[in-house]
Design an enzyme around this catalytic site. Structure first.
Site, mmCIF file in Angstrom:
data_model
loop_
_atom_site.group_PDB
_atom_site.id
_atom_site.type_symbol
_atom_site.label_atom_id
_atom_site.label_comp_id
_atom_site.label_asym_id
_atom_site.label_seq_id
_atom_site.Cartn_x
_atom_site.Cartn_y
_atom_site.Cartn_z
ATOM 1 N N SER A 402 0.820 -1.204 0.000
ATOM 2 C CA SER A 402 0.000 0.000 0.000
ATOM 3 C C SER A 402 0.857 1.259 0.000
ATOM 4 C CB SER A 402 -0.940 0.004 1.207
ATOM 5 O OG SER A 402 -1.883 -1.035 1.056
ATOM 6 N N SER A 526 -2.378 -8.344 -6.374
ATOM 7 C CA SER A 526 -2.054 -7.273 -5.429
ATOM 8 C C SER A 526 -3.212 -6.287 -5.336
ATOM 9 C CB SER A 526 -0.768 -6.566 -5.830
ATOM 10 O OG SER A 526 -0.793 -6.200 -7.180
ATOM 11 N N ASN A 529 -5.806 -7.927 -3.073
ATOM 12 C CA ASN A 529 -5.491 -8.403 -1.733
ATOM 13 C C ASN A 529 -4.548 -7.545 -0.911
ATOM 14 O OD1 ASN A 529 -6.984 -10.880 -2.000
ATOM 15 N ND2 ASN A 529 -5.433 -11.435 -3.496
ATOM 16 N N TYR A 530 -3.772 -6.695 -1.546
ATOM 17 C CA TYR A 530 -2.739 -5.994 -0.788
ATOM 18 C C TYR A 530 -2.814 -4.478 -0.838
ATOM 19 C CZ TYR A 530 -0.667 -10.576 -0.333
ATOM 20 O OH TYR A 530 -0.462 -11.887 -0.033
ATOM 21 N N LEU A 531 -3.563 -3.936 -1.776
ATOM 22 C CA LEU A 531 -3.571 -2.488 -1.918
ATOM 23 C C LEU A 531 -4.805 -1.880 -1.266
ATOM 24 C CD1 LEU A 531 -2.366 -2.227 -5.599
ATOM 25 C CD2 LEU A 531 -1.045 -2.008 -3.501
#
Ligand SMILES: *[C@@H]1O[C@H](CO)[C@@H](O)[C@H](O)[C@H]1NC(C)=O
Ligand SMILES: *[C@@H]1O[C@H](CO)[C@@H](O)[C@H](O)[C@H]1NC(C)=O
Ligand SMILES: *[C@@H]1O[C@H](CO)[C@@H](O)[C@H](O)[C@H]1NC(C)=O
Ligand SMILES: *[C@@H]1O[C@H](CO)[C@@H](O)[C@H](O)[C@H]1NC(C)=O
Ligand SMILES: CC(=O)N[C@H]1CO[C@H](CO)[C@@H](O)[C@@H]1O
EC number: 5.6.2.1
Length: 572
Positions: A402, A526, A529-531
């Site tokens: 992020s 990403s 799930n990650y940002l």
């Protein structure tokens, strides 16, 4: 240079619990939809053994059809696949069949295979009415089984249909490929719903394995699959309120890490000097997790099947130490298979103290020995919990992904760019994160073709532009001679046409760059799930980019909570 690339999409469901404080009071649903029962083949479809027709029992025939359906696939030529299949198939045979069928190479499935191909073809040729009928049946199932009531909301269920039986494929050269994935029966199923709800009825003549009432788990239905013994779940759609809340908490945890990450870093740097070997190893592992976004490693599954590792289970053979490499000092070369057998290959300069510690950890060890012999995943996870409540290796990934997105967006966005170029910048920022998280993919099969199509569109557009420019030039010359209103107007409209085509051309060129750069990177993992979606939403708001350009419909549903929050300038 990188040989082994698989698509980085995980389809494993993990036992997910809601964070403390999130739970439902009421849950009602209809249970799962089972795969349709096996329909025996028509009499005229034959199976041959050693050149002779052989009628198979229903159970043996069903399993044979799984193989027949895959006959054209490379799998059925692989030795492991054939061996596993044959072993499991024999278990389904009658004793008579077992004594006859002893050699898979003597089995002839081609007739069966042709029959299935003809069926596939027939499905393609179906009339409109038949297609409509199937569509209606699917809609009926969705309406009946696709929703549940949670507290006062009706929510979509993500995967209410249970996968039909078949042969296990696995990724890479999975040692279990070809094994029979059993048919899931009601007797395998655990139902989770509230006590005061209408408990779903099992199909007539059957019973559920168990009915539970646990309002802290995220699943409605679960069972254990027979290949890896992992637990499968039916869960709510990501767009549901409760999933959104869970998603939100995940990014809030990452924001909490942002506040204390400096302290954690200072602590592990101190620990590199510890007298205790265990503490030193823990501190180096933590450094890898922080700096390289490595996974901690899975406590249960890892090592069991495919030989994949995480940070804690790295072996001496997975790293090479270079005191000096390509002009850099203290370089560690990593090469191992991570989650889903995706190769992780990286050369990273590390701090001298880390390097010296690694040398120490490797002393007097064999290649197959554990690098961190005093450490395991549970010890590391426990330590993370002590550092910050809710901290896991994954939080470091979320945090780094992020913050990297935010920094990259700041760096790459040019205020003067048009919308298309700004979106290219967004995708570049997203790509930087995907590379960081090692989300590689094999170039899509259609890549070359779609690039060529795009290139011919660009060529056509260039010609169109040249024509338009010529027309503009002659209109200008014409206007010089005539000097009247009408020819002036013509010049204006030709000018506009040139501008329009120039813009279209640029858009196509940006698209081509984007696609080329995207060839081997999977952005969606990403992104999903990650940002922190609030960063993307804020970026869109700031630059007046429609959110549809960044998130498609399913993604907008998943991130509805973030889109609703509408912060102008989101500080991660
Ligand atoms: C199985 O059948 C194939 C083809 O007929 C033959 O080449 C092979 O030797 C057989 N294997 C055994 C173990 O009998
Ligand atoms: C994120 O990871 C990269 C790659 O290892 C690292 O260089 C960078 O310092 C990390 N950023 C933050 C803020 O942790
Ligand atoms: C990890 O190590 C600790 C302490 O050595 C031990 O008690 C624990 O059982 C280990 N856990 C696993 C999953 O190996
Ligand atoms: C949106 O993108 C995801 C990939 O992140 C894809 O799986 C999905 O099918 C897309 N949905 C729509 C409606 O285009
Ligand atoms: C796996 C699990 O947590 N099961 C729970 C299901 O619901 C009952 C009743 O609330 C609990 O006691 C179980 O622990």
């Amino acid at each position: 240079e990188v040989v082994l690339i698989h698509i980085a999409v995980s389809c494993r469901w993990e036992e997910e619990r809601y964070p403390e404080g999130i739970k439902w009071k009421f849950l009602e649903h209809k249970g799962p939809v089972f795969a349709p029962p096996y329909e025996p083949l028509p009499e005229n479809v034959k199976f041959y053994y050693d050149g002779k027709v052989m009628k198979l029992s229903t159970k043996a025939e069903e399993v044979a059809t799984f193989f027949a359906k895959m006959l054209d696939h490379e799998y059925t030529t692989k030795e492991i696949f054939r061996k596993n299949f044959f072993k499991d198939w024999r278990k389904e045979m009658t004793s008579e069949e077992k004594s006859t069928i002893t050699n898979l190479s003597k089995c002839d499935f081609t007739h069966m295979s042709q029959y299935f191909k003809a069926q596939t073809e027939a499905r393609k040729q179906m009339s409109k009415e038949e297609k409509q009928k199937i569509k209606e049946e699917n809609e009926r199932l969705l309406k009946e089984y696709g929703y549940c009531v949670m507290d006062n909301h009706k929510e979509r269920i993500a995967n209410f249909k249970i996968e039909p039986p078949g042969l296990f494929r696995g990724r890479g050269n999975h040692p279990k490929m070809g094994m029979l994935k059993r048919r899931i029966m009601p007797e395998d199923i655990i139902i989770n719903c509230s006590k005061d709800s209408k408990i779903p009825a099992p199909p007539p003549g059957h019973k559920w394995k168990e009915v539970r009432h646990d309002n802290k788990v995220t699943w409605l239905v679960s069972w254990t699959e027979n290949i890896q013994g992992s637990i499968k779940y039916i869960m709510l759609n990501p767009s549901s309120r409760i999933k959104g809340e869970k998603d939100w908490q995940k990014y809030e945890t990452a924001r909490r890490l942002k506040k204390c990450v400096d302290k954690i870093r200072n602590q592990y740097r101190e620990d590199w000097k510890s007298k205790e070997m265990k503490v030193r190893q823990r501190a180096v592992a933590l450094y890898f997790i922080d700096k390289l976004a490595l996974r901690a490693g899975n406590e249960k599954e890892e090592g069991e099947t495919a030989d994949t590792v995480g940070c804690c289970s790295l072996r001496v053979e997975h790293i090479k130490l270079h005191p000096e490499l390509d002009g850099q000092e203290y370089v560690v070369e990593f090469d191992f298979l991570g989650k889903d057998s995706i190769r992780y290959y990286n050369k990273v300069p590390v701090e001298k103290r880390v390097f010296k510690n690694l040398q120490l950890f490797m002393e007097n060890k064999q290649p197959e020995d554990d690098l961190f012999d005093r450490l395991n995943t549970s010890i590391l996870n426990k330590h993370l919990q002590d550092l910050m409540e809710g901290l896991t290796a994954k939080v470091f990934r979320t945090y780094n992904a992020s913050i990297t997105l935010q920094q990259q967006l700041k760096e790459l966005t040019n205020p003067d760019d048009n919308v298309a170029a700004k979106i290219l910048s967004y995708n570049r920022a997203n790509r930087a994160v995907a590379i960081l998280c090692n989300h590689q993919r094999a170039p899509p099969k259609t890549f070359e073709k779609s690039m060529m199509n795009l290139q011919s569109k660009i060529d056509a557009k260039k010609e169109q532009l040249a024509d338009a420019r010529r027309e503009l030039k002659s209109a200008k010359a014409d206007a010089k001679v005539r000097r009247d209103e009408k020819s002036k107007k013509t010049v204006e409209s030709k000018k506009k046409a040139v501008q329009r085509i120039e813009e279209q051309l640029m858009k196509l060129e940006v698209q081509a760059t984007d696609r080329e750069e995207n060839k081997q990177i999977a952005l969606s993992t990403s992104k999903l799930n990650y940002l922190d979606p609030r960063i993307s939403v804020a970026w869109c708001k700031k630059w007046g980019i429609p959110i549809e350009k960044i998130y498609n419909k399913t993604q907008r549903e998943k991130f509805a909570w973030a889109i609703d929050m509408a912060e102008e300038d989101y500080e991660f």
